[in-house]
Scaffold this motif. Structure first.
Motif, PDB file in Angstrom:
ATOM      1  N   ALA A   6     -17.276  46.309  83.765  1.00 24.06           N
ATOM      2  CA  ALA A   6     -17.636  45.226  84.676  1.00 24.06           C
ATOM      3  C   ALA A   6     -18.017  43.936  83.973  1.00 24.06           C
ATOM      4  CB  ALA A   6     -18.800  45.673  85.566  1.00 24.06           C
ATOM      5  N   LEU A   7     -18.006  43.915  82.626  1.00 27.79           N
ATOM      6  CA  LEU A   7     -18.431  42.705  81.923  1.00 27.79           C
ATOM      7  C   LEU A   7     -17.488  41.543  82.197  1.00 27.79           C
ATOM      8  CD1 LEU A   7     -19.383  44.190  78.464  1.00 27.79           C
ATOM      9  CD2 LEU A   7     -20.898  43.526  80.314  1.00 27.79           C
ATOM     10  N   THR A   8     -18.055  40.380  82.427  1.00 24.60           N
ATOM     11  CA  THR A   8     -17.281  39.159  82.568  1.00 24.60           C
ATOM     12  C   THR A   8     -17.591  38.277  81.381  1.00 24.60           C
ATOM     13  OG1 THR A   8     -17.433  39.277  84.964  1.00 24.60           O
ATOM     14  CG2 THR A   8     -16.818  37.159  84.015  1.00 24.60           C
ATOM     15  N   LEU A   9     -16.551  37.816  80.691  1.00 27.84           N
ATOM     16  CA  LEU A   9     -16.752  37.076  79.453  1.00 27.84           C
ATOM     17  C   LEU A   9     -16.529  35.598  79.674  1.00 27.84           C
ATOM     18  CD1 LEU A   9     -14.893  39.428  76.990  1.00 27.84           C
ATOM     19  CD2 LEU A   9     -17.255  39.492  77.771  1.00 27.84           C
ATOM     20  N   ALA A  15      -9.484  28.035  76.371  1.00 28.26           N
ATOM     21  CA  ALA A  15      -8.740  29.277  76.241  1.00 28.26           C
ATOM     22  C   ALA A  15      -7.367  28.988  75.670  1.00 28.26           C
ATOM     23  CB  ALA A  15      -8.604  29.952  77.604  1.00 28.26           C
ATOM     24  N   GLY A  16      -6.906  29.915  74.825  1.00 31.06           N
ATOM     25  CA  GLY A  16      -5.560  29.808  74.303  1.00 31.06           C
ATOM     26  C   GLY A  16      -5.471  29.077  72.987  1.00 31.06           C
ATOM     27  N   ALA A  17      -6.577  28.550  72.476  1.00 29.37           N
ATOM     28  CA  ALA A  17      -6.543  27.910  71.170  1.00 29.37           C
ATOM     29  C   ALA A  17      -7.888  28.086  70.505  1.00 29.37           C
ATOM     30  CB  ALA A  17      -6.231  26.418  71.308  1.00 29.37           C
ATOM     31  N   THR A  61     -11.342  38.089  73.170  1.00 29.36           N
ATOM     32  CA  THR A  61     -11.950  36.914  72.538  1.00 29.36           C
ATOM     33  C   THR A  61     -11.636  35.626  73.292  1.00 29.36           C
ATOM     34  OG1 THR A  61     -10.060  36.718  71.046  1.00 29.36           O
ATOM     35  CG2 THR A  61     -11.957  37.975  70.260  1.00 29.36           C
ATOM     36  N   ILE A  62     -10.993  35.742  74.450  1.00 29.16           N
ATOM     37  CA  ILE A  62     -10.903  34.635  75.396  1.00 29.16           C
ATOM     38  C   ILE A  62     -11.555  35.112  76.684  1.00 29.16           C
ATOM     39  CG2 ILE A  62      -8.848  33.595  74.374  1.00 29.16           C
ATOM     40  CD1 ILE A  62      -7.149  34.902  76.451  1.00 29.16           C
ATOM     41  N   PRO A  63     -12.025  34.226  77.556  1.00 29.11           N
ATOM     42  CA  PRO A  63     -12.739  34.674  78.756  1.00 29.11           C
ATOM     43  C   PRO A  63     -11.911  35.648  79.577  1.00 29.11           C
ATOM     44  CG  PRO A  63     -12.961  32.318  78.472  1.00 29.11           C
ATOM     45  CD  PRO A  63     -11.963  32.765  77.460  1.00 29.11           C
ATOM     46  N   ARG A  64     -12.572  36.677  80.098  1.00 34.78           N
ATOM     47  CA  ARG A  64     -11.854  37.714  80.839  1.00 34.78           C
ATOM     48  C   ARG A  64     -11.112  37.139  82.048  1.00 34.78           C
ATOM     49  NH1 ARG A  64     -12.083  43.095  80.671  1.00 34.78           N
ATOM     50  NH2 ARG A  64     -13.985  43.169  79.433  1.00 34.78           N
ATOM     51  N   LYS A  65     -11.755  36.212  82.744  1.00 37.67           N
ATOM     52  CA  LYS A  65     -11.107  35.594  83.901  1.00 37.67           C
ATOM     53  C   LYS A  65      -9.866  34.830  83.462  1.00 37.67           C
ATOM     54  CE  LYS A  65     -11.908  32.413  87.771  1.00 37.67           C
ATOM     55  NZ  LYS A  65     -12.892  31.524  88.431  1.00 37.67           N
ATOM     56  N   LYS A  66      -9.980  34.087  82.350  1.00 42.80           N
ATOM     57  CA  LYS A  66      -8.834  33.336  81.847  1.00 42.80           C
ATOM     58  C   LYS A  66      -7.735  34.281  81.376  1.00 42.80           C
ATOM     59  CE  LYS A  66      -6.541  29.661  80.653  1.00 42.80           C
ATOM     60  NZ  LYS A  66      -6.011  28.751  81.686  1.00 42.80           N
ATOM     61  N   LEU A  67      -8.115  35.378  80.748  1.00 43.86           N
ATOM     62  CA  LEU A  67      -7.124  36.350  80.300  1.00 43.86           C
ATOM     63  C   LEU A  67      -6.344  36.907  81.479  1.00 43.86           C
ATOM     64  CD1 LEU A  67      -5.833  38.102  78.098  1.00 43.86           C
ATOM     65  CD2 LEU A  67      -7.729  39.706  78.381  1.00 43.86           C
ATOM     66  N   ASN A 250     -20.360  36.790  75.657  1.00 50.47           N
ATOM     67  CA  ASN A 250     -19.592  35.689  75.079  1.00 50.47           C
ATOM     68  C   ASN A 250     -19.176  36.041  73.656  1.00 50.47           C
ATOM     69  OD1 ASN A 250     -20.071  33.993  77.350  1.00 50.47           O
ATOM     70  ND2 ASN A 250     -22.085  33.486  76.517  1.00 50.47           N
ATOM     71  N   TYR A 251     -17.947  35.734  73.321  1.00 55.05           N
ATOM     72  CA  TYR A 251     -17.470  35.891  71.942  1.00 55.05           C
ATOM     73  C   TYR A 251     -18.112  34.803  71.084  1.00 55.05           C
ATOM     74  CZ  TYR A 251     -14.059  35.558  68.083  1.00 55.05           C
ATOM     75  OH  TYR A 251     -13.438  35.476  66.855  1.00 55.05           O
ATOM     76  N   ILE A 252     -18.858  35.212  70.062  1.00 49.74           N
ATOM     77  CA  ILE A 252     -19.517  34.233  69.190  1.00 49.74           C
ATOM     78  C   ILE A 252     -18.900  34.182  67.806  1.00 49.74           C
ATOM     79  CG2 ILE A 252     -21.676  34.389  70.467  1.00 49.74           C
ATOM     80  CD1 ILE A 252     -22.784  36.035  68.085  1.00 49.74           C
TER      81      ILE A 252
END
Length: 529
Positions: A6-9, A15-17, A61-67, A250-252
């Protein structure tokens, strides 16, 4: 690379770069000095089980929603003609290095998925590691299972579930190394594990080490998707780090380090420098097949027009360094769509264009593979990077696929020096991947393998089939089902009367037993009898 589904990142970057400023030639910062625990000497047995985290998913490593948006966008793109179907740069179907048989690997009838199937071959054994089913030791000749131990029993830890297992066989030192990590005990404690065999016999005793990744107290940082490689002096590890935020994790950034073999392999207390690799995305370490003083690490970030290359020198030593190299220019690559299955709308997860497994490094050449978008289907693409020039020369990249309508993903590759030259020291390549086909010549998930000589066409089409499912995979209420997360190819280190060293490889990949249960298949193939 498991985490709660259920994690949302969310990320503070486009995103994408990759947002990391690329400062080539500048050494990366070693943020901490880590001390491994004093090792325990054990001969693991048993099937202890901690609590199970059901239906886990990866931390991208990109937001889950964006992925999810990129996956949906990729699925709607018009189909792109594969190389074998187009007149330009067409690839005739190769006669693959023939299959030399296969045997059943570990399986898990309930709950833990994906399997994170990984394995390695030695002179007499094949060792497989998976989530849930643990560690399996096989006679590599006849496929008989000699020993099976749960990860909890193997590492002697039951406080949390252990996951993300990897295994390598160091053929120069004749040692096995197995790594894994556990879910967090609390926001400040997460255990990472390493096991080193005391001999070439994986049925014997092992040294068990552990450490807790450093973090700022109270941050709850999560250590994820570690990869395992080595050079002649050190075992090399990379991992992604995530931190809880208002919208989830969040990916840090990513981390890398090397542990001195001279200490690990002899059961001695050791420490190492812990490097901040920055927001590069998932970083793959190498398996260095020669005595190169440098080890090269590589990362792919979806939507980019380059690969990130890093040079590590003296890892495992007090003065070890990792230095940013010039970016490696490549054609833009994008997140692949998920793979379709006949008879269902459920699709199989193909991840996010990351390198999923360690590279092969021979001389100044670095070989790896990832899954990219091939229009409305996933398509594995391999690269052979010249580390002297930070380039992928013409003729040193290509695609791997079963056929014109197949959907191909979860790949791994290994290279051999046999047949190599001074200009191109990788003379053999061996691949494994998963293939489905929902439209052309429909079939469910297959375990595939193939290969090429350095003089062959760059695109590998067709391949061997080691296993095929009879029905689609639908183990959960999710519409995107977890699959693989990684696979493995390793070069056989021993010869036979008909097959010199470097001409045969062993592969292991996820297979599907029925609609809800996964298994695995271990296969052999080679340019020999």
């Amino acid at each position: 690379m498991l985490a709660a589904l259920a994690l949302t990142l969310g990320l503070p970057q486009a995103a994408g770069a990759a947002a990391q400023p690329r400062m080539e030639g500048k050494p990366l910062k070693a943020t901490h000095k880590i001390h491994l625990s004093r090792p325990k000497l054990v001969n693991p047995t048993g099937h202890a089980e901690p609590k199970v985290h059901k239906s886990q998913g990866p931390l991208p490593t990109i937001p889950r929603k964006k992925l999810a948006e990129l996956k949906a966008e990729a699925a709607k793109k018009p189909g792109v003609r594969k190389p074998e179907q187009s007149g330009k740069n067409s690839a005739k179907k190769l006669a693959p290095p023939p299959s030399q048989g296969s045997f059943e690997g570990l399986s898990q009838p309930c709950c833990v998925r994906p399997p994170d199937t990984h394995g390695a071959v030695s002179r007499g054994y094949f060792v497989e590691v998976t989530n849930g089913a643990g560690v399996g030791v096989y006679n590599k000749s006849d496929g008989s299972l000699l020993k099976n131990v749960s990860l909890a029993s193997f590492f002697g830890y039951t406080a949390q579930e252990i996951f993300d297992p990897r295994v390598v066989y160091d053929k120069k030192w004749n040692r096995w190394v197995i790594s894994a990590e556990a879910f967090q005990e609390d926001q400040d404690v997460q255990k990472v594990f390493y096991a080193v065999s005391t001999s070439s016999n994986p049925l014997g005793s092992w040294y068990i080490y552990t450490f807790d990744p450093p973090e700022e107290p109270g941050t709850g940082d999560f250590y994820d998707f570690p990869q395992l490689g080595y050079d002649q002096d050190a075992v090399i590890v990379t991992a992604n780090i995530f931190r809880p935020g208002e919208l989830g994790f969040n990916y840090i950034g990513s981390r890398a380090f090397g542990m001195a073999k001279a200490d690990l392999y002899n059961g001695r207390f050791t420490d190492f420098r812990y490097f901040d690799v920055g927001l590069t995305g998932t970083v793959a370490p190498p398996i260095v097949e020669d005595d190169n003083a440098n080890a090269f690490l590589v990362a792919a970030y979806p939507g980019a027009d380059h690969l990130t290359l890093l040079k590590a020198t003296g890892l495992g030593r007090s003065n070890g360094t990792i230095v940013q190299q010039p970016d490696v220019p490549v054609t833009n690559y994008f997140v692949p769509p998920n793979a379709r299955q006949p008879g269902t709308d459920n699709v199989l997860d193909t991840l996010d264009a990351r390198f999923q497994n360690a590279s092969t490094q021979i001389g100044n050449q670095l070989l790896n593979i990832h899954t990219v978008s091939g229009g409305d289907y996933p398509l594995p693409k391999w690269y052979q990077i010249n580390t002297d020039t930070s380039t992928v020369p013409s003729g040193q990249f290509g695609f791997v696929f079963e056929g014109g309508s197949s959907e191909d993903f979860n790949p791994s590759v290994a290279g051999s020096a046999v047949g190599g030259t001074a200009e191109n020291p990788i003379g053999r390549m061996f691949f494994t991947w998963t293939s489905t086909d929902a439209f052309g010549a429909p079939h469910q998930a297959r375990v595939k393998s193939g290969g090429r000589l350095a003089t062959d066409p760059v695109n590998v089409a067709g391949g061997n089939t080691h296993a095929e499912a009879s029905t689609f995979y639908d183990p959960s209420p999710d519409t995107v089902e977890r699959w693989g997360d990684y696979s493995s190819v390793t070069i056989n280190p021993s010869a036979t009367s008909t097959c010199p060293v470097g001409n045969r490889a062993y592969v292991v990949n996820e297979r599907q037993i029925n609609t809800t249960d996964w298994g695995s298949r271990i296969g052999r193939l080679g340019f020999c009898g």
